[in-house]
Design an enzyme around this catalytic site. Structure first.
Site, PDB file in Angstrom:
ATOM      1  N   LYS A   1       0.243  -1.495  -0.185  1.00 52.79           N
ATOM      2  CA  LYS A   1       0.013   0.359   0.160  1.00 52.79           C
ATOM      3  C   LYS A   1       1.031   1.163  -0.025  1.00 52.79           C
ATOM      4  O   LYS A   1       0.959   1.845  -0.617  1.00 52.79           O
ATOM      5  CB  LYS A   1      -0.607  -0.359   0.808  1.00 52.79           C
ATOM      6  CG  LYS A   1      -2.587   1.397   1.112  1.00 52.79           C
ATOM      7  CD  LYS A   1      -2.616   0.528   2.425  1.00 52.79           C
ATOM      8  CE  LYS A   1      -4.003  -0.096   1.932  1.00 52.79           C
ATOM      9  NZ  LYS A   1      -5.010   0.160   3.760  1.00 52.79           N
TER      10      LYS A   1
ATOM     11  N   GLU B   1     -18.050   7.522   3.039  1.00 50.71           N
ATOM     12  CA  GLU B   1     -17.294   7.304   1.854  1.00 50.71           C
ATOM     13  C   GLU B   1     -18.223   7.350   0.452  1.00 50.71           C
ATOM     14  O   GLU B   1     -19.342   8.138   0.348  1.00 50.71           O
ATOM     15  CB  GLU B   1     -17.640   5.590   1.913  1.00 50.71           C
ATOM     16  CG  GLU B   1     -15.810   4.896   3.054  1.00 50.71           C
ATOM     17  CD  GLU B   1     -16.740   3.568   2.948  1.00 50.71           C
ATOM     18  OE1 GLU B   1     -16.251   3.501   2.350  1.00 50.71           O
ATOM     19  OE2 GLU B   1     -15.912   2.831   4.735  1.00 50.71           O
TER      20      GLU B   1
ATOM     21  N   LYS C   1     -19.711  10.217  19.221  1.00 55.62           N
ATOM     22  CA  LYS C   1     -19.369   9.670  17.419  1.00 55.62           C
ATOM     23  C   LYS C   1     -19.989   8.582  17.509  1.00 55.62           C
ATOM     24  O   LYS C   1     -21.271   8.388  16.397  1.00 55.62           O
ATOM     25  CB  LYS C   1     -17.727   9.289  17.578  1.00 55.62           C
ATOM     26  CG  LYS C   1     -17.712   7.860  16.496  1.00 55.62           C
ATOM     27  CD  LYS C   1     -17.305   9.125  15.343  1.00 55.62           C
ATOM     28  CE  LYS C   1     -17.772   7.597  13.719  1.00 55.62           C
ATOM     29  NZ  LYS C   1     -17.630   8.205  12.698  1.00 55.62           N
TER      30      LYS C   1
ATOM     31  N   PHE D   1     -31.075  10.723   5.806  1.00 58.50           N
ATOM     32  CA  PHE D   1     -31.727  10.034   6.288  1.00 58.50           C
ATOM     33  C   PHE D   1     -33.137   8.728   6.100  1.00 58.50           C
ATOM     34  O   PHE D   1     -33.222   7.825   7.202  1.00 58.50           O
ATOM     35  CB  PHE D   1     -30.876   9.274   7.283  1.00 58.50           C
ATOM     36  CG  PHE D   1     -29.798   9.303   7.311  1.00 58.50           C
ATOM     37  CD1 PHE D   1     -28.741  10.276   6.307  1.00 58.50           C
ATOM     38  CD2 PHE D   1     -28.479   8.336   6.677  1.00 58.50           C
ATOM     39  CE1 PHE D   1     -26.932  10.268   5.512  1.00 58.50           C
ATOM     40  CE2 PHE D   1     -27.184   8.088   6.794  1.00 58.50           C
ATOM     41  CZ  PHE D   1     -26.457   9.117   6.394  1.00 58.50           C
ATOM     42  N   LEU D   2     -34.043   9.102   5.796  1.00 57.49           N
ATOM     43  CA  LEU D   2     -34.919   8.821   5.137  1.00 57.49           C
ATOM     44  C   LEU D   2     -35.309   8.109   4.539  1.00 57.49           C
ATOM     45  O   LEU D   2     -36.642   7.559   4.083  1.00 57.49           O
ATOM     46  CB  LEU D   2     -36.113   9.816   5.729  1.00 57.49           C
ATOM     47  CG  LEU D   2     -36.241  10.426   7.869  1.00 57.49           C
ATOM     48  CD1 LEU D   2     -37.590  11.173   7.514  1.00 57.49           C
ATOM     49  CD2 LEU D   2     -36.823   8.946   8.268  1.00 57.49           C
TER      50      LEU D   2
ATOM     51  N   CYS E   1     -19.240   1.580   8.853  1.00 58.79           N
ATOM     52  CA  CYS E   1     -19.356   2.370  10.035  1.00 58.79           C
ATOM     53  C   CYS E   1     -20.443   2.084  11.154  1.00 58.79           C
ATOM     54  O   CYS E   1     -20.520   0.854  11.726  1.00 58.79           O
ATOM     55  CB  CYS E   1     -19.502   3.596   9.981  1.00 58.79           C
ATOM     56  SG  CYS E   1     -17.161   4.240   9.139  1.00 58.79           S
TER      57      CYS E   1
ATOM     58  N   LYS F   1     -20.893  -2.104  12.955  1.00 59.39           N
ATOM     59  CA  LYS F   1     -19.776  -1.816  13.896  1.00 59.39           C
ATOM     60  C   LYS F   1     -19.959  -1.088  14.534  1.00 59.39           C
ATOM     61  O   LYS F   1     -19.733  -2.139  15.803  1.00 59.39           O
ATOM     62  CB  LYS F   1     -18.574  -1.472  13.283  1.00 59.39           C
ATOM     63  CG  LYS F   1     -17.341  -1.964  14.051  1.00 59.39           C
ATOM     64  CD  LYS F   1     -16.470  -1.851  13.080  1.00 59.39           C
ATOM     65  CE  LYS F   1     -15.580  -0.711  12.478  1.00 59.39           C
ATOM     66  NZ  LYS F   1     -15.013  -0.241  13.023  1.00 59.39           N
TER      67      LYS F   1
ATOM     68  N   LYS G   1     -23.105   1.385  -0.985  1.00 60.13           N
ATOM     69  CA  LYS G   1     -23.574   2.674  -1.365  1.00 60.13           C
ATOM     70  C   LYS G   1     -22.789   3.115  -2.188  1.00 60.13           C
ATOM     71  O   LYS G   1     -21.801   2.630  -2.597  1.00 60.13           O
ATOM     72  CB  LYS G   1     -23.838   3.256  -0.154  1.00 60.13           C
ATOM     73  CG  LYS G   1     -21.996   4.376   0.087  1.00 60.13           C
ATOM     74  CD  LYS G   1     -22.019   4.914   1.072  1.00 60.13           C
ATOM     75  CE  LYS G   1     -21.415   6.117   1.223  1.00 60.13           C
ATOM     76  NZ  LYS G   1     -21.372   7.069   1.608  1.00 60.13           N
TER      77      LYS G   1
HETATM   78  C1  UDX Z   1     -21.804   6.942   7.859  1.00 57.38           C
HETATM   79  C2  UDX Z   1     -21.795   8.471   8.776  1.00 57.38           C
HETATM   80  O1  UDX Z   1     -22.942   9.185   7.887  1.00 57.38           O
HETATM   81  C3  UDX Z   1     -20.473   9.399   8.588  1.00 57.38           C
HETATM   82  O2  UDX Z   1     -20.844  10.292   9.134  1.00 57.38           O
HETATM   83  C4  UDX Z   1     -19.732   7.681   9.363  1.00 57.38           C
HETATM   84  O3  UDX Z   1     -18.426   8.796   9.189  1.00 57.38           O
HETATM   85  C5  UDX Z   1     -18.860   6.806   9.074  1.00 57.38           C
HETATM   86  O4  UDX Z   1     -20.262   6.471   8.104  1.00 57.38           O
HETATM   87  P1  UDX Z   1     -21.086   5.887   5.595  1.00 57.38           P
HETATM   88  O5  UDX Z   1     -20.875   4.867   5.844  1.00 57.38           O
HETATM   89  O6  UDX Z   1     -19.616   5.947   4.811  1.00 57.38           O
HETATM   90  O7  UDX Z   1     -21.105   7.135   6.391  1.00 57.38           O
HETATM   91  O8  UDX Z   1     -22.236   6.329   4.633  1.00 57.38           O
HETATM   92  P2  UDX Z   1     -23.384   6.365   4.592  1.00 57.38           P
HETATM   93  O9  UDX Z   1     -24.064   7.693   3.523  1.00 57.38           O
HETATM   94  O10 UDX Z   1     -23.211   6.898   5.693  1.00 57.38           O
HETATM   95  O11 UDX Z   1     -24.629   5.102   4.081  1.00 57.38           O
HETATM   96  C6  UDX Z   1     -24.779   4.212   5.376  1.00 57.38           C
HETATM   97  C7  UDX Z   1     -25.412   2.948   4.743  1.00 57.38           C
HETATM   98  O12 UDX Z   1     -26.633   3.603   4.531  1.00 57.38           O
HETATM   99  C8  UDX Z   1     -25.275   2.725   2.875  1.00 57.38           C
HETATM  100  O13 UDX Z   1     -25.469   1.239   3.455  1.00 57.38           O
HETATM  101  C9  UDX Z   1     -26.545   3.840   2.730  1.00 57.38           C
HETATM  102  O14 UDX Z   1     -26.745   2.933   1.657  1.00 57.38           O
HETATM  103  C10 UDX Z   1     -27.426   3.536   4.223  1.00 57.38           C
HETATM  104  N1  UDX Z   1     -28.440   4.262   3.860  1.00 57.38           N
HETATM  105  C11 UDX Z   1     -28.329   5.494   4.250  1.00 57.38           C
HETATM  106  C12 UDX Z   1     -30.069   4.051   3.754  1.00 57.38           C
HETATM  107  O15 UDX Z   1     -30.769   3.184   4.219  1.00 57.38           O
HETATM  108  N2  UDX Z   1     -30.846   5.196   3.866  1.00 57.38           N
HETATM  109  C13 UDX Z   1     -30.149   6.045   4.252  1.00 57.38           C
HETATM  110  O16 UDX Z   1     -31.378   7.125   4.085  1.00 57.38           O
HETATM  111  C14 UDX Z   1     -29.244   6.568   4.308  1.00 57.38           C
END
Ligand code: UDX
Length: 440
Positions: A35, A163, A212, A257-258, A268, A271, A328
């Protein structure tokens, strides 16, 4: 400022590159030599939009360097970020072995003041343990009886990067949280982030660690809440998209997030929810609400597969195509991606699986067997009895559905993210199923 980042995964690398971009001298450290060698050449080992350009730019202007060793890489640094992995143990606890190793190595190689900052998501009290570890392993020459003659600080600075938009999130943070126990540590951390002019939340280390946990768990709760609503919508013939819209205009709730679907995945939320449940349990509080959040998330995949089995009647020997694999869009990350469970469950029933994802296929190959990978969505559609939209990549939005329909054995589409809700695919002759929506 001279800064070292230990751990060059998603969090460490994005943090390192972005700190260089805002003017610091950064050394990224990782034990993985392959890496580090790639990074030295300006090659990003992960897919993260915008990161490659900034990496090359900052190598060229001399603000980024790389090392395999903490001893060499962190020698000159005033601040050292710990951004190593904290995987889940079988019981849900965070495994902090890597964090301990790094703290020990930092202590053994310290020759002047260091500010040691936890960036990895860790349970509350980890800061204290890191400080104890550094004290324990500091070389003898820095001890006078019980007193240390070399000064250091430990701080917590949790990351909230998503991400797929990590660079953008770093450069425009909603807030920067720092947990500190000394004025010196606070001053240094304020200095590090000063170019971003962020809203700063300054608190003690335990509170920072909890911010967090609480933030990620709250977001996961929002997702599971709307997924629970989607189940009721299906029973009552209501439309979860309208319910979310109607709720979302209330500023106290918000529309983000709805989005109902096949649930959250990634490195994240799954876990962190596990770890927070365990942490609460250990502190004497049973966080039943979060246990339910986790269960609802698991149930979403089961009910999606059940829907496919109901509507397809027999899935054995049917060809099922997954449009999207990553957890995602805009990432190649397959950790806890719902696609993997869906593939395994359908394969168990005897289905033949095809798949296409713009970035996630190499990682999926290593995690599955018997999957046929396609070169694009049209190639995927060939000979399929149904398609599953699993990841809502932007480039999947305006596909030529006439072409897709022609290529398929039967035009059936299960939309795991309600991504095509506005496409009127039923009018194009598709049998179309969304999540939590009335039948067309
Ligand atoms: C998340 C947090 O958003 C971030 O602040 C933290 O630092 C790390 O974890 P991430 O895991 O990169 O980030 O992706 P995020 O965009 O939050 O989506 C997480 C998961 O939730 C994805 O699988 C996504 O598809 C799902 N999701 C998100 C839903 O199913 N519905 C939603 O409305 C939003």
């Amino acid at each position: 400022m001279k800064i070292a980042i230990v751990g060059s995964g998603y969090v460490g690398l994005v943090t390192g590159v972005c700190l260089a971009e805002i003017g610091h001298d950064v050394t990224c450290i990782d034990v993985d030599k392959t890496k580090i060698n790639k990074l030295k050449k300006g090659l990003v080992p992960i897919y993260e939009p915008g990161l490659d350009v900034l990496l090359k730019k900052n190598i060229k202007n001399g603000r980024m360097s790389f090392s395999y060793s903490i001893k060499d890489g962190a020698k000159e640094a005033t601040a050292i970020f710990i951004a190593v992995g904290t995987p889940s143990k079988k019981n849900g606890d965070a495994d902090l072995t890597y964090v301990e190793n790094v703290a020990r190595e930092i202590a053994e190689s310290m020759t002047d003041y260091k500010l040691v900052i936890e960036k990895s998501t860790v349970p509350a009290e980890t800061g204290k343990k890191v400080a104890q570890t550094i004290r324990k392993y500091l070389p003898k020459k820095y001890r006078k009886g019980n007193k240390l003659t070399l000064d250091f600080d430990v701080a917590s600075n949790p990351e909230f990067l998503r991400e797929g938009s990590a660079v953008e999130d770093f450069m425009n943070p909603d807030r920067v949280v720092i947990g500190v126990e000394s004025k010196k540590a606070e001053k240094l951390l304020r200095e590090i982030y000063r170019p971003l002019k962020p809203k700063m939340v300054v608190t003690n280390i335990n509170s920072a660690e909890l911010i967090k946990h609480a933030s990620n768990s709250f977001l996961a709760t929002k997702i599971s809440f709307i997924n629970a609503i989607s189940q009721i919508c299906e029973q009552l013939g209501a439309d979860v998209l309208k319910v979310a819209e109607g709720m979302g205009y209330d500023k106290r709730i918000g529309r983000q997030f709805l989005n109902a679907g096949i649930g959250y995945g990634g490195s994240c939320f799954p876990k962190d929810v596990d770890a927070f449940i365990r942490l609460s349990e250990k502190s004497g509080y049973k966080f039943q609400m979060l246990e339910e959040v986790r269960q609802i998330n698991r149930d979403q995949i089961n009910s999606f597969v059940k829907l496919i089995e109901d509507k397809m009647w027999i899935v054995k020997n049917k060809t099922i195509g997954l449009l999207g694999l990553a957890f995602k869009p805009d990432t190649d990350d397959m950790r806890n991606a719902p696609s993997i469970d869906i593939i395994h469950m359908l394969q168990k029933e005897g289905a033949k699986i095809k798949a296409y994802d713009p970035e996630g296929m190499p990682n999926t190959k290593a995690m599955t067997t018997g999957v046929t990978f396609s070169k694009d969505p049209y190639d995927l559609a060939k000979g399929c009895d149904c398609l599953l939209l699993v990841t809502e990549w932007a480039q999947f939005k305006d596909l030529d559905f006439e072409k897709i329909k022609k290529a398929m054995n039967h035009p059936v589409l299960f939309d795991g993210r309600n991504f095509y809700h506005d496409k009127k695919l039923d009018k194009l002759g598709f049998e179309y199923y969304g999540i939590g929506r009335p039948a067309a």
